[in-house]
Design a protein around this motif. Structure first.
Motif, PDB file in Angstrom:
ATOM      1  N   GLY A 183       0.819  -1.212   0.000  1.00 10.97           N
ATOM      2  CA  GLY A 183       0.000   0.000   0.000  1.00 10.97           C
ATOM      3  C   GLY A 183       0.850   1.258   0.000  1.00 10.97           C
ATOM      4  O   GLY A 183       0.568   2.225  -0.712  1.00 10.97           O
ATOM      5  N   GLY A 184       1.914   1.247   0.805  1.00  7.60           N
ATOM      6  CA  GLY A 184       2.817   2.391   0.859  1.00  7.60           C
ATOM      7  C   GLY A 184       3.520   2.626  -0.466  1.00  7.60           C
ATOM      8  O   GLY A 184       3.691   3.773  -0.903  1.00  7.60           O
ATOM      9  N   ARG A 185       3.903   1.542  -1.139  1.00  2.13           N
ATOM     10  CA  ARG A 185       4.547   1.671  -2.453  1.00  2.13           C
ATOM     11  C   ARG A 185       3.559   2.240  -3.476  1.00  2.13           C
ATOM     12  O   ARG A 185       3.928   3.060  -4.318  1.00  2.13           O
ATOM     13  N   LEU A 186       2.303   1.765  -3.393  1.00  5.76           N
ATOM     14  CA  LEU A 186       1.281   2.246  -4.324  1.00  5.76           C
ATOM     15  C   LEU A 186       1.033   3.744  -4.116  1.00  5.76           C
ATOM     16  O   LEU A 186       0.960   4.519  -5.075  1.00  5.76           O
ATOM     17  N   LEU A 187       0.920   4.159  -2.856  1.00  2.00           N
ATOM     18  CA  LEU A 187       0.726   5.576  -2.564  1.00  2.00           C
ATOM     19  C   LEU A 187       1.920   6.398  -3.037  1.00  2.00           C
ATOM     20  O   LEU A 187       1.764   7.499  -3.588  1.00  2.00           O
ATOM     21  N   HIS A 188       3.106   5.849  -2.856  1.00  2.00           N
ATOM     22  CA  HIS A 188       4.322   6.547  -3.280  1.00  2.00           C
ATOM     23  C   HIS A 188       4.319   6.752  -4.794  1.00  2.00           C
ATOM     24  O   HIS A 188       4.698   7.821  -5.294  1.00  2.00           O
ATOM     25  N   LEU A 189       3.892   5.728  -5.532  1.00  2.00           N
ATOM     26  CA  LEU A 189       3.796   5.839  -6.988  1.00  2.00           C
ATOM     27  C   LEU A 189       2.845   6.969  -7.367  1.00  2.00           C
ATOM     28  O   LEU A 189       3.135   7.786  -8.252  1.00  2.00           O
ATOM     29  N   MET A 190       1.704   7.040  -6.677  1.00  6.14           N
ATOM     30  CA  MET A 190       0.723   8.089  -6.967  1.00  6.14           C
ATOM     31  C   MET A 190       1.283   9.474  -6.648  1.00  6.14           C
ATOM     32  O   MET A 190       0.996  10.453  -7.339  1.00  6.14           O
ATOM     33  N   GLN A 191       2.107   9.555  -5.601  1.00  8.50           N
ATOM     34  CA  GLN A 191       2.731  10.832  -5.261  1.00  8.50           C
ATOM     35  C   GLN A 191       3.730  11.248  -6.341  1.00  8.50           C
ATOM     36  O   GLN A 191       3.786  12.410  -6.742  1.00  8.50           O
ATOM     37  N   ILE A 192       4.509  10.273  -6.816  1.00  2.72           N
ATOM     38  CA  ILE A 192       5.505  10.562  -7.854  1.00  2.72           C
ATOM     39  C   ILE A 192       4.819  11.023  -9.142  1.00  2.72           C
ATOM     40  O   ILE A 192       5.278  11.942  -9.822  1.00  2.72           O
ATOM     41  N   LEU A 193       3.693  10.369  -9.481  1.00  2.00           N
ATOM     42  CA  LEU A 193       2.954  10.734 -10.694  1.00  2.00           C
ATOM     43  C   LEU A 193       2.084  11.977 -10.489  1.00  2.00           C
ATOM     44  O   LEU A 193       1.455  12.458 -11.430  1.00  2.00           O
ATOM     45  N   ASN A 194       2.047  12.462  -9.250  1.00  2.00           N
ATOM     46  CA  ASN A 194       1.314  13.682  -8.911  1.00  2.00           C
ATOM     47  C   ASN A 194      -0.163  13.589  -9.292  1.00  2.00           C
ATOM     48  O   ASN A 194      -0.736  14.511  -9.873  1.00  2.00           O
ATOM     49  N   VAL A 195      -0.791  12.456  -8.986  1.00  2.00           N
ATOM     50  CA  VAL A 195      -2.223  12.310  -9.251  1.00  2.00           C
ATOM     51  C   VAL A 195      -3.010  12.740  -8.017  1.00  2.00           C
ATOM     52  O   VAL A 195      -2.507  12.662  -6.890  1.00  2.00           O
ATOM     53  N   PRO A 216      10.065 -10.403  -5.217  1.00  5.28           N
ATOM     54  CA  PRO A 216       9.893  -8.963  -5.473  1.00  5.28           C
ATOM     55  C   PRO A 216       9.102  -8.654  -6.740  1.00  5.28           C
ATOM     56  O   PRO A 216       8.603  -7.539  -6.903  1.00  5.28           O
ATOM     57  N   ASP A 217       8.988  -9.649  -7.668  1.00  2.00           N
ATOM     58  CA  ASP A 217       8.245  -9.404  -8.909  1.00  2.00           C
ATOM     59  C   ASP A 217       6.803  -8.996  -8.631  1.00  2.00           C
ATOM     60  O   ASP A 217       6.187  -8.296  -9.434  1.00  2.00           O
ATOM     61  N   ARG A 218       6.242  -9.441  -7.485  1.00  2.00           N
ATOM     62  CA  ARG A 218       4.841  -9.113  -7.212  1.00  2.00           C
ATOM     63  C   ARG A 218       4.642  -7.607  -7.055  1.00  2.00           C
ATOM     64  O   ARG A 218       3.611  -7.065  -7.458  1.00  2.00           O
ATOM     65  N   PHE A 219       5.634  -6.925  -6.489  1.00  2.00           N
ATOM     66  CA  PHE A 219       5.522  -5.479  -6.328  1.00  2.00           C
ATOM     67  C   PHE A 219       5.596  -4.772  -7.689  1.00  2.00           C
ATOM     68  O   PHE A 219       4.939  -3.761  -7.915  1.00  2.00           O
ATOM     69  N   LYS A 220       6.417  -5.339  -8.585  1.00  2.00           N
ATOM     70  CA  LYS A 220       6.516  -4.778  -9.932  1.00  2.00           C
ATOM     71  C   LYS A 220       5.165  -4.871 -10.635  1.00  2.00           C
ATOM     72  O   LYS A 220       4.717  -3.915 -11.274  1.00  2.00           O
ATOM     73  N   HIS A 221       4.492  -6.036 -10.495  1.00  2.00           N
ATOM     74  CA  HIS A 221       3.189  -6.217 -11.148  1.00  2.00           C
ATOM     75  C   HIS A 221       2.130  -5.291 -10.541  1.00  2.00           C
ATOM     76  O   HIS A 221       1.294  -4.740 -11.258  1.00  2.00           O
ATOM     77  N   ILE A 222       2.157  -5.132  -9.219  1.00  2.00           N
ATOM     78  CA  ILE A 222       1.193  -4.244  -8.559  1.00  2.00           C
ATOM     79  C   ILE A 222       1.364  -2.821  -9.071  1.00  2.00           C
ATOM     80  O   ILE A 222       0.390  -2.143  -9.438  1.00  2.00           O
ATOM     81  N   ASN A 223       2.610  -2.344  -9.133  1.00  2.00           N
ATOM     82  CA  ASN A 223       2.864  -0.985  -9.594  1.00  2.00           C
ATOM     83  C   ASN A 223       2.538  -0.819 -11.081  1.00  2.00           C
ATOM     84  O   ASN A 223       2.020   0.214 -11.496  1.00  2.00           O
ATOM     85  N   ASN A 224       2.864  -1.848 -11.888  1.00  2.00           N
ATOM     86  CA  ASN A 224       2.581  -1.755 -13.321  1.00  2.00           C
ATOM     87  C   ASN A 224       1.082  -1.690 -13.583  1.00  2.00           C
ATOM     88  O   ASN A 224       0.624  -0.925 -14.435  1.00  2.00           O
ATOM     89  N   CYS A 225       0.303  -2.512 -12.854  1.00  5.84           N
ATOM     90  CA  CYS A 225      -1.159  -2.465 -12.977  1.00  5.84           C
ATOM     91  C   CYS A 225      -1.676  -1.069 -12.664  1.00  5.84           C
ATOM     92  O   CYS A 225      -2.516  -0.515 -13.379  1.00  5.84           O
ATOM     93  N   ALA A 226      -1.180  -0.517 -11.552  1.00  2.00           N
ATOM     94  CA  ALA A 226      -1.640   0.802 -11.113  1.00  2.00           C
ATOM     95  C   ALA A 226      -1.228   1.872 -12.110  1.00  2.00           C
ATOM     96  O   ALA A 226      -2.032   2.742 -12.491  1.00  2.00           O
ATOM     97  N   ARG A 227       0.017   1.819 -12.554  1.00  2.00           N
ATOM     98  CA  ARG A 227       0.508   2.827 -13.503  1.00  2.00           C
ATOM     99  C   ARG A 227      -0.305   2.783 -14.797  1.00  2.00           C
ATOM    100  O   ARG A 227      -0.701   3.815 -15.347  1.00  2.00           O
ATOM    101  N   ASN A 228      -0.570   1.565 -15.295  1.00  2.00           N
ATOM    102  CA  ASN A 228      -1.312   1.413 -16.557  1.00  2.00           C
ATOM    103  C   ASN A 228      -2.700   2.025 -16.468  1.00  2.00           C
ATOM    104  O   ASN A 228      -3.140   2.739 -17.379  1.00  2.00           O
ATOM    105  N   ILE A 229      -3.425   1.727 -15.377  1.00  2.00           N
ATOM    106  CA  ILE A 229      -4.795   2.243 -15.297  1.00  2.00           C
ATOM    107  C   ILE A 229      -4.812   3.756 -15.059  1.00  2.00           C
ATOM    108  O   ILE A 229      -5.705   4.457 -15.532  1.00  2.00           O
ATOM    109  N   LEU A 230      -3.806   4.282 -14.375  1.00  2.00           N
ATOM    110  CA  LEU A 230      -3.718   5.731 -14.197  1.00  2.00           C
ATOM    111  C   LEU A 230      -3.452   6.418 -15.539  1.00  2.00           C
ATOM    112  O   LEU A 230      -4.045   7.462 -15.838  1.00  2.00           O
ATOM    113  N   VAL A 231      -2.588   5.835 -16.343  1.00  2.00           N
ATOM    114  CA  VAL A 231      -2.300   6.400 -17.665  1.00  2.00           C
ATOM    115  C   VAL A 231      -3.542   6.341 -18.554  1.00  2.00           C
ATOM    116  O   VAL A 231      -3.904   7.309 -19.239  1.00  2.00           O
ATOM    117  N   GLU A 232      -4.247   5.172 -18.502  1.00  2.00           N
ATOM    118  CA  GLU A 232      -5.461   5.027 -19.315  1.00  2.00           C
ATOM    119  C   GLU A 232      -6.526   6.028 -18.889  1.00  2.00           C
ATOM    120  O   GLU A 232      -7.250   6.583 -19.718  1.00  2.00           O
TER     121      GLU A 232
END
Length: 278
Positions: free
Chosen positions: A232-244, A262-278
């Motif tokens: 959850g903290g990594r996901l929030l951090h990604l959102m902060q970096i993307l300034n959403v 560690p690949d699971r965190f990569k997939h979680i972030n990639n899923c989140a990044r993709n839907i934010l971009v879409e």
């Protein structure tokens, strides 16, 4: 680069690359290796001027951390930076935090309460560790009750978007997104999602949200691991970096029985990044 390679070698699975391009890293720090009682997650962003001209941008995450403890740790990290200007300091920071956790373990402070842990625990990790972020209550929807009150009926349910799933070694990840402007809307969206049997059956439903409060010019934000340590903290951090802002992102993971590490965190972030971009 040499420092990152050294830290990765020293800390092994406790060292996680959140985003290689943005130089975002996360280190899980324990008071001891055998049966850790106190755990803290240090997230750092290494700016272009590090280490010669700029300090790392950091965030300290732990369910028990706040007030005096946070100020004491933050002051210690700032002091280390000032004493070692122009030098690599991440190792010094990690070991300073570890010393702090050891002191907590040896003091009379009550141990933090251990609740739900990650489904995916590598064999050599042991079974007793503290998730880096905890909800106030185990039910993620109930967690929002302390900041919402009254009927939800007058709060419009925002549209919910579903991203494309990612599957790796029988584990499937899928992101869901909704625009939100109030905590009540966050709660309504979560209730709607958990009303879906497939989503409710997910091993983890990790989420984070950021709401911009114009009157105070600050962000109301929070996150939930749902048992996937520090996700959850990594996901929030990604959102902060993307300034959403004014958005809730939920990533569901259905565990397939094969450890992804560690690949699971990569997939979680990639899923989140993709839907934010879409």
């Amino acid at each position: 680069i040499d420092e990152i390679e050294a830290l990765s070698s020293i800390y092994g699975e406790d060292w996680c690359v959140v985003d290689e391009d943005e130089k975002i890293y996360c280190i899980k720090i324990n008071d001891c290796l055998d049966q850790p009682k106190w755990t803290l997650c240090l997230q750092v962003i290494l700016p272009p001027g590090y280490p010669t001209a700029e300090p790392p941008i950091y965030q300290l995450n732990a369910p028990w951390l706040g007030g005096q403890d946070y100020r004491e740790l933050a002051n210690s990290l700032e002091e280390i930076y000032l004493q070692n200007l122009g030098e690599s300091i991440l190792y010094l920071w990690v070991e300073k935090i570890r010393d702090f956790l050891i002191e907590k373990a040896q003091s009379s402070d009550p141990e933090p309460e251990i609740k739900k842990t990650s489904e995916e625990i590598d064999e050599d990790d042991g079974d007793d560790f503290l998730p880096d972020y905890q909800p106030i209550q185990e039910d993620p929807v109930e967690m929002l009750n302390y900041i919402t009150s009254g009927s939800q009926e007058d709060e419009e349910l925002p549209p919910i978007h579903h991203g494309n799933p990612i599957t790796d070694r029988r584990s499937t990840f899928q992101a869901h997104l909704a625009p939100v402007v109030t905590p009540k809307q966050v709660k309504r969206v979560l209730e709607k999602l958990y009303g879906n049997k497939k989503i409710a059956s997910a091993t983890h439903n990790i989420y984070a949200y950021r709401i911009y409060c114009e009157d105070k010019q600050t962000f109301l934000q929070d996150c939930e691991d749902d048992g996937e340590t520090a996700a959850g903290g990594r996901l929030l951090h990604l959102m902060q970096i993307l300034n959403v802002q004014n958005v809730l992102v939920v990533v569901s993971r259905w565990y397939g029985g094969i450890l992804l590490g560690p690949d699971r965190f990569k997939h979680i972030n990639n899923c989140a990044r993709n839907i934010l971009v879409e």
